[in-house]
Design a protein around this motif. Sequence first.
Motif, PDB file in Angstrom:
ATOM      1  N   THR A   1      53.334  77.851  -0.268  1.00 56.50           N
ATOM      2  CA  THR A   1      53.503  78.976   0.653  1.00 56.50           C
ATOM      3  C   THR A   1      53.984  80.230  -0.071  1.00 56.50           C
ATOM      4  O   THR A   1      53.616  81.358   0.314  1.00 56.50           O
TER       5      THR A   1
ATOM      6  N   ILE B   1      55.811  82.216   6.864  1.00 53.79           N
ATOM      7  CA  ILE B   1      55.024  81.009   6.572  1.00 53.79           C
ATOM      8  C   ILE B   1      55.737  80.053   5.617  1.00 53.79           C
ATOM      9  O   ILE B   1      55.205  78.963   5.338  1.00 53.79           O
TER      10      ILE B   1
ATOM     11  N   VAL C   1      47.388  76.836   4.679  1.00 52.68           N
ATOM     12  CA  VAL C   1      48.330  77.241   5.722  1.00 52.68           C
ATOM     13  C   VAL C   1      47.604  77.344   7.064  1.00 52.68           C
ATOM     14  O   VAL C   1      48.169  77.051   8.117  1.00 52.68           O
TER      15      VAL C   1
END
Length: 371
Positions: free
Chosen positions: A89, A77, A153
Motif C-alpha cells: 500500500t 489505503i 488494492v
Amino acid sequence: MKSGHHRRWHRSLVEILVIAAVYFALARLGQILAIDPGNVTSIWPASGFALAVVMWRGYRVWPGLWLGNFLGNTWAILDLSTFEAAVRTLVTGLAIGPGDVLQACLGAYLIRRFCGGELFGETRNVFRFVGTQSIACLSSATFGVLALCLGSVVPWSECGYTWLTWYLGDAVGVILVAPVLLMSPMLLPIFRDTSRMVEAATILILGIFASLIAFTDVSDLPLSFLPLPLVLWAAVRGNQFAVSATVLALSAVAIWAFATRQGPFVSDDLNFSLMLLQFYMAVTLVTGLAVAAALDERRRAERNVRDRTLETSRTNERLEHEISERKAVEAALRISEERFQLSVKGSTDGLWDWDVAVSYTHLRAHETYIT
C-alpha cells in the motif's frame, strides 16, 4: 552569499510543506464520502488547489503536491495487517502521486497555451478551460486507478467504475475550486465598494438559503433549479469571482445535505448520485461563468465603441477646424489676389519676370509684351 542561499532554501522548504499540508487537508475532506478503498471520491477539491498553486508559483512546487497527495492517499489505503500489505500500500501511494502532479502541471501548461488573454474574461476561454482540464484530468485518474489495481488494492473488475469516479472527482474539483482561487484578486474591488459588498453578501446569503430549500428535505417539491437565479444575479451584477464563490457555496450546502441523506439527488446508489450532484454543480458554474464572460465582453465592446466614438468626434472637430482655417486662408489669398490685380490695372508701371532656366523674359507694360 551562503546565508542568502540558505534563506531561499528554507523558504522553498516551508512553501513545499505548506502546500503539502493544505493538499492533505483537502484530500481528507474529499475522502469523507469516498468509495472503497477509501481514497477514491467524486469530491476532490485538492485538484483545483493543485492547479491554482502551479499557476501561481510555477512547476517548481510539484514536490509539495506530490507529498500532500502521497500522504492523503496513503492515509486512506494503508494496510498494516501484515508487513507485505504495508509495503504494497505504501508503494501504491507513491505510484499515485505522479498522476496528480502531471495533471496539475499539464493543466497549467494547457491554460497558458490555449487560453490567451483573460482566462475567465472571454466566453471561449471559459469553454477552453473546461476542455483543457478535462484532458489534463485523464492522467490522474489513469495513473491512480492503474496503481490501485496493480497494487491489488482495487480488483480489476471495479477498474472502470473506480476510474469514472476518480476522473469526475478531479475534473469537478478543478472546475469548482480553481476559478475561485485564480480569480481571488477580483474580491478586492468588491470590498472597496460598500454597495457592491452588501449586494454580494445578499446574493451569497440568499443562495445558501435557496440551496437549503432545494437540496434538503424541507420541501418535497423538485426545487433543484431554485438557486439558479442567484447564480445569474451574480453573473449580471457581479463578476466571474462572484459566480464562482456563489456556486462553491451552493455546492458546499448541497454536499452537506447529501452527506446527511437529504435532497433530490439521494438514491440507493449513493456514489452515482453524488457524481450526478457534482456534475450538476459543474454545469451550473460553467453556465454562470459563460454568462458573466459574455456580459464582460459586451461591456468591453461598448466601452471600446464609446472610446472610438469619442476619438472619432474629436478627429472630426479637428478636421472641421482645419477646413475652416483653410477656407479662411483661401479667402484671404483670393482677396489679396483681387487687390493685386486692381493695383496692377491702376498702375502705370510695367511688370516683368525672368525665367532663368529657359532665359525667357516676360514684360508687361500697358498690354505690350516684349521677348
